[in-house]
Design an enzyme around this catalytic site. Structure first.
Site, PDB file in Angstrom:
ATOM      1  N   GLU A 119      13.892  30.214 -61.317  1.00 48.23           N
ATOM      2  CA  GLU A 119      14.980  31.173 -61.135  1.00 48.23           C
ATOM      3  C   GLU A 119      14.829  31.868 -59.791  1.00 48.23           C
ATOM      4  OE1 GLU A 119      13.692  32.983 -64.725  1.00 48.23           O
ATOM      5  OE2 GLU A 119      13.011  34.808 -63.733  1.00 48.23           O
ATOM      6  N   LYS A 121      14.197  34.677 -56.963  1.00 45.91           N
ATOM      7  CA  LYS A 121      13.366  35.877 -56.799  1.00 45.91           C
ATOM      8  C   LYS A 121      14.215  36.908 -56.079  1.00 45.91           C
ATOM      9  CE  LYS A 121       8.816  37.555 -55.513  1.00 45.91           C
ATOM     10  NZ  LYS A 121       9.210  38.786 -54.845  1.00 45.91           N
ATOM     11  N   ASP A 123      15.491  40.205 -54.352  1.00 49.38           N
ATOM     12  CA  ASP A 123      14.781  41.119 -53.467  1.00 49.38           C
ATOM     13  C   ASP A 123      15.264  42.551 -53.697  1.00 49.38           C
ATOM     14  OD1 ASP A 123      13.010  41.876 -51.595  1.00 49.38           O
ATOM     15  OD2 ASP A 123      14.102  41.091 -49.869  1.00 49.38           O
ATOM     16  N   TYR A 228      19.548  42.309 -62.568  1.00 46.43           N
ATOM     17  CA  TYR A 228      19.356  41.036 -63.266  1.00 46.43           C
ATOM     18  C   TYR A 228      18.091  41.115 -64.110  1.00 46.43           C
ATOM     19  CZ  TYR A 228      22.959  38.269 -60.952  1.00 46.43           C
ATOM     20  OH  TYR A 228      24.156  37.757 -60.533  1.00 46.43           O
ATOM     21  N   LYS A 319       7.954  31.397 -51.805  1.00 49.77           N
ATOM     22  CA  LYS A 319       8.752  32.163 -50.846  1.00 49.77           C
ATOM     23  C   LYS A 319       9.685  31.321 -49.992  1.00 49.77           C
ATOM     24  CE  LYS A 319       7.305  36.301 -50.023  1.00 49.77           C
ATOM     25  NZ  LYS A 319       7.872  37.572 -50.455  1.00 49.77           N
ATOM     26  N   CYS A 413      33.791  47.961 -17.125  1.00 50.15           N
ATOM     27  CA  CYS A 413      33.550  46.752 -17.915  1.00 50.15           C
ATOM     28  C   CYS A 413      32.625  45.814 -17.142  1.00 50.15           C
ATOM     29  CB  CYS A 413      34.881  46.071 -18.219  1.00 50.15           C
ATOM     30  SG  CYS A 413      34.668  44.420 -18.929  1.00 50.15           S
ATOM     31  N   CYS A 416      34.989  42.677 -16.072  1.00 51.86           N
ATOM     32  CA  CYS A 416      36.156  42.738 -15.175  1.00 51.86           C
ATOM     33  C   CYS A 416      36.230  44.039 -14.394  1.00 51.86           C
ATOM     34  CB  CYS A 416      37.438  42.540 -15.960  1.00 51.86           C
ATOM     35  SG  CYS A 416      37.880  43.983 -16.965  1.00 51.86           S
ATOM     36  N   CYS A 431      36.873  48.112 -23.236  1.00 50.83           N
ATOM     37  CA  CYS A 431      37.349  47.779 -21.896  1.00 50.83           C
ATOM     38  C   CYS A 431      38.855  47.920 -21.896  1.00 50.83           C
ATOM     39  CB  CYS A 431      36.954  46.348 -21.542  1.00 50.83           C
ATOM     40  SG  CYS A 431      37.913  45.676 -20.180  1.00 50.83           S
ATOM     41  N   CYS A 437      40.941  40.893 -18.483  1.00 45.04           N
ATOM     42  CA  CYS A 437      39.484  40.799 -18.560  1.00 45.04           C
ATOM     43  C   CYS A 437      39.109  39.389 -19.023  1.00 45.04           C
ATOM     44  CB  CYS A 437      38.955  41.837 -19.551  1.00 45.04           C
ATOM     45  SG  CYS A 437      37.189  41.728 -19.813  1.00 45.04           S
TER      46      CYS A 437
HETATM   47  S1  IVH Z   1       8.622  37.737 -63.010  1.00 48.41           S
HETATM   48  C1  IVH Z   1       4.768  38.557 -65.078  1.00 48.41           C
HETATM   49  N1  IVH Z   1      10.942  36.952 -62.044  1.00 48.41           N
HETATM   50  O1  IVH Z   1       9.006  39.990 -57.828  1.00 48.41           O
HETATM   51  C2  IVH Z   1       5.836  38.152 -64.142  1.00 48.41           C
HETATM   52  N2  IVH Z   1       9.789  38.685 -60.903  1.00 48.41           N
HETATM   53  O2  IVH Z   1       5.567  40.354 -57.765  1.00 48.41           O
HETATM   54  C3  IVH Z   1       6.581  39.314 -63.649  1.00 48.41           C
HETATM   55  N3  IVH Z   1      10.999  39.574 -58.964  1.00 48.41           N
HETATM   56  O3  IVH Z   1       7.656  42.920 -59.004  1.00 48.41           O
HETATM   57  C4  IVH Z   1       7.571  39.042 -62.598  1.00 48.41           C
HETATM   58  N4  IVH Z   1      12.768  38.276 -59.138  1.00 48.41           N
HETATM   59  O4  IVH Z   1      10.125  42.815 -59.037  1.00 48.41           O
HETATM   60  C5  IVH Z   1       9.897  37.790 -61.884  1.00 48.41           C
HETATM   61  N5  IVH Z   1      13.020  36.182 -61.326  1.00 48.41           N
HETATM   62  C6  IVH Z   1      11.982  37.004 -61.188  1.00 48.41           C
HETATM   63  C7  IVH Z   1      11.917  37.953 -60.140  1.00 48.41           C
HETATM   64  C8  IVH Z   1      10.800  38.775 -60.030  1.00 48.41           C
HETATM   65  C9  IVH Z   1      12.197  39.252 -58.453  1.00 48.41           C
HETATM   66  C10 IVH Z   1      10.096  40.587 -58.385  1.00 48.41           C
HETATM   67  C11 IVH Z   1       9.590  41.576 -59.393  1.00 48.41           C
HETATM   68  C12 IVH Z   1       8.101  41.622 -59.218  1.00 48.41           C
HETATM   69  C13 IVH Z   1       7.874  40.792 -58.011  1.00 48.41           C
HETATM   70  C14 IVH Z   1       6.718  39.841 -58.241  1.00 48.41           C
END
Ligand code: IVH
Length: 678
Positions: A119, A121, A123, A228, A319, A413, A416, A431, A437
């Site tokens: 899934e 990650k 931010d 989420y 990552k 500018c 020109c 400008c 120009c």
């Molecule tokens: S699982 C035991 N799933 O990433 C597992 N974390 O250091 C717990 N994060 O602090 C995390 N998307 O805030 C998980 N789909 C996802 C995530 C996710 C973002 C963040 C979360 C956590 C950090 C992992």
């Protein structure tokens, strides 16, 4: 007979929560806003006269909440762990994880692949939502993992987070997930800050984290946040599903937002595929992600793998290249845009950020630059996320080698030498040279030739640069005087390419009226407005001579847009450009305007395109739909009339199915358009 207030309040709460779920989570509202507001006011009134009926899951509790003097610590029932990070952004990252899992489970090459849930990650910041008997009773930040902070009243302002779970809720259910801010909401927020001359925010994550820890919930409401769900904390009275994928389905069924871009992969290959597929779509997502999370799908295997100190052995974050990087600001140039706006642009020591190499970034305007305190020679933070242009978000504190003067906007500018004037409450420098120009001329020409305007293939950056710099083309009509010989005489231009450009120019001479209007680069007139103008007036002449009042009759045209169009055609030099274009043979295909009696079978319908169609490009399909009176939207909701799905259709198709929206292929679309082949 009147209903008892307690019963009515319960009814209203249930209805409002139901509609909030449709609106925020499924993006498929069924009730007009005004109706929702009516029910809401009714509930507020009952609660005001009967305070004893107020419950923590009441939708009215999303907006109240007092200013706090500080946040209260919360000890987590189950610690909030972190996750091992795989920084190798290539497929090696996934392979290392799979190898570790297999080794720790004692599997050999002969054993079948392990099933993983993959899934996004997100931010943002991690959040623990505690539901007791289905009611949200507490929201806490991660803190140090053992103890977080109580941010319940701020979290209640997040419309996507249910105050009461749907269905049969467990006695205790702690849901873990990520609070985040969408990129467009972040951009809007910053644009507003810029307009007001106020400090801008660095990135969506910091903005979300700052908002959630605000002491005044009223301020939190001005920072639109989303959520989420991706995991669990403490659970009582519930049989946790046997797989992670099943858990996410169950959380979605409780009414929690769960992201649809997730897969179950058998073995490492599927993980790599997902990682790569999402990398390609990363810029198009509405929010920032910094990687993919892989989790062993089976709970039983998760338990066998267990934890090493503070991290589970069954999960990893794989990552993506960072969207923020530090580099050196080498110089500050000033760029002149199509409308003459002067923008300070940072020339940077090349840096790899958000998946591409960046050597220029916008500094927006002088005032923002001053506030950020950036000077030439500084180490600066560059952010590149989504399709937004890279920007300098701030400087890394540190010493400056020697005295560096503050940047000033030039008075003339840089292109020109026309006088520079200040506009928009003094925030923008512009400008005053107009089409005299060359910079504005170049931008105007590029816009004119663009794919969505006159669509002149081959007339790009480099060529326009040469043509304008060498004084070969001085205005838009001049483009149509270009011959093969003149073009072939240019640097690095083969005869064949010259011929192609001449052909492309010829081909561009029959645009639709809408494209022609759009190509003129009238301020405030984007593609949609140009289409509406063409549809409403039907002929170029009528658009050019329309009064402000007449322009205001066009759907979507307000006073600012109307004034801009009117002013544009009131300038003799603009009229001259149009006349010369017509004289050069450009003949916009005029539509019959409102009197148009061609059939418009898709009038009032909204369609969503997804995937690759066998013969039509996306633009072609969109043009056909719009010609037939339909609208094309980017997202599926209950209001969508049809989803047109091609090859490799993704989450939009899934959503259409979930909502019961009709799904058609290209042949189906053609049938709708009345183009069905016999
Ligand atoms: S699982 C035991 N799933 O990433 C597992 N974390 O250091 C717990 N994060 O602090 C995390 N998307 O805030 C998980 N789909 C996802 C995530 C996710 C973002 C963040 C979360 C956590 C950090 C992992």
């Amino acid at each position: 007979m009147t209903v008892a207030p307690a019963q009515r309040a319960a009814e209203l709460r249930a209805q409002l929560n139901h509609h909030a779920h449709l609106y925020y989570v499924l993006d498929a509202p069924e009730l007009p806003d005004a109706e929702y507001d009516k029910l809401f006011s009714e509930l507020q009134a009952i609660e005001a006269t009967h305070p004893e009926l107020l419950t923590p899951d009441s939708p009215t509790q999303r907006v109240i909440g007092a200013v706090l003097s500080g946040l209260t610590p919360v000890r987590h029932a189950v610690p909030m762990l972190s996750i091992t990070t795989e920084t190798d952004t290539t497929e090696g990252g996934a392979m290392a994880f799979d190898a570790r899992v297999r080794r720790e489970l004692g599997l050999t090459e002969a054993d079948p692949p392990v099933a993983y849930a993959a899934e996004l990650k997100f931010d943002g910041l991690a959040m623990n939502l505690r539901y007791e008997m289905g009611v949200l009773v507490q929201a806490a930040t991660r803190g140090d993992g053992e103890t977080g902070e109580d941010v319940t009243q701020n979290v209640r302002t997040i419309g996507q987070i249910p105050l009461r779970l749907r269905g049969d809720a467990p006695a205790v259910l702690e849901v873990r997930g990520e609070v985040y801010m969408r990129r467009d909401d972040f951009e809007k927020l910053n644009e507003r800050q810029r307009e007001r001359g106020e400090k801008t925010f660095v990135n969506p994550r910091n903005t979300a984290a700052g908002a959630i820890r605000q002491l005044d919930p009223a301020l939190v409401r001005q920072r639109p946040l989303c959520f989420y769900a991706y995991g669990l904390g403490e659970v009582q009275g519930w049989d946790i599903p046997a797989t992670h994928a099943g858990l996410l389905d169950a959380l979605a069924a409780f009414g929690l937002p769960v992201n649809g871009d997730r897969v179950v992969a058998e073995g490492v290959r599927g993980l790599i595929d997902f990682h790569q597929a999402m990398a390609a779509r990363r810029d198009a997502l509405p929010f920032d992600i910094d990687g993919i999370v892989y989790k062993v799908n089976s709970r039983e295997l998760q338990q066998r793998l267990g934890f090493k100190t503070r991290e589970p052995r069954w999960a990893v974050a794989h990552k993506y290249p960072a969207q923020e990087q530090v580099t050196t600001l080498l110089a500050i140039d000033v760029q002149v845009g199509r409308t003459g706006k002067l923008t300070p642009v940072a020339r940077l020591d090349q840096v790899f950020v958000g998946g591409t190499t960046v050597s220029n970034a916008t500094l927006h305007n002088v005032f923002e630059m001053r506030r950020k305190g950036v000077r030439v020679g500084d180490k600066v933070i560059i952010r590149r996320a989504g399709d937004v242009i890279p920007e300098v978000v701030g400087r890394v504190p540190g010493e400056r080698a020697s005295y560096v003067p503050n940047f000033r906007m030039p008075r003339a500018c840089p292109v020109c030498a026309s006088e520079v004037v200040r506009e928009r409450g003094g925030m923008d420098h512009r400008c005053s040279g107009g089409v005299f120009c060359p910079a504005q001329r170049k931008q105007a020409m590029l816009h004119f030739a663009g794919r969505r305007a006159m669509d002149i293939e081959g007339l790009g950056d480099k060529l326009v640069e040469q043509l304008v710099d060498a004084g070969i083309v001085l205005s838009l009509p001049g483009l149509y005087k270009l011959g093969v010989a003149k073009l072939a005489a240019l640097d690095r231009m083969a005869e064949k390419s010259a011929q192609n450009i001449v052909d492309a120019l010829e081909k561009s001479k029959a645009p639709t009226l809408a494209r022609f209007l759009f190509s003129l680069g009238i301020r405030q007139v984007g593609e949609t407005t140009a289409k509406e103008l063409a549809r409403h007036f039907g002929t170029l002449d009528k658009v050019m001579t329309a009064s402000v009042e007449q322009l205001l009759e066009v759907p979507d045209v307000g006073p600012i847009v109307a004034a801009s169009i009117h002013t544009f055609f009131a300038q003799p030099h603009n009229v001259e450009v149009v006349e010369q274009l017509l004289a050069a043979g450009v003949a916009p295909k005029e539509s019959a305007g409102e009197a148009d009696d061609r059939p418009r079978p898709l009038l009032g319908k909204t369609l969503v395109l997804t995937g690759t169609l066998p013969t039509l490009s996306r633009d072609e399909a969109q043009a056909l739909i719009e010609e037939a009176g339909g609208k094309v939207s980017g997202s599926v909701s209950k209001k969508t009339s049809y989803v047109i799905a091609g090859e490799e259709a993704g989450s939009k198709l899934e959503k259409a199915r979930a909502l019961g929206v009709a799904v058609l292929d290209e042949a189906g679309l053609k049938a709708l358009l009345g183009q069905a082949q016999a």
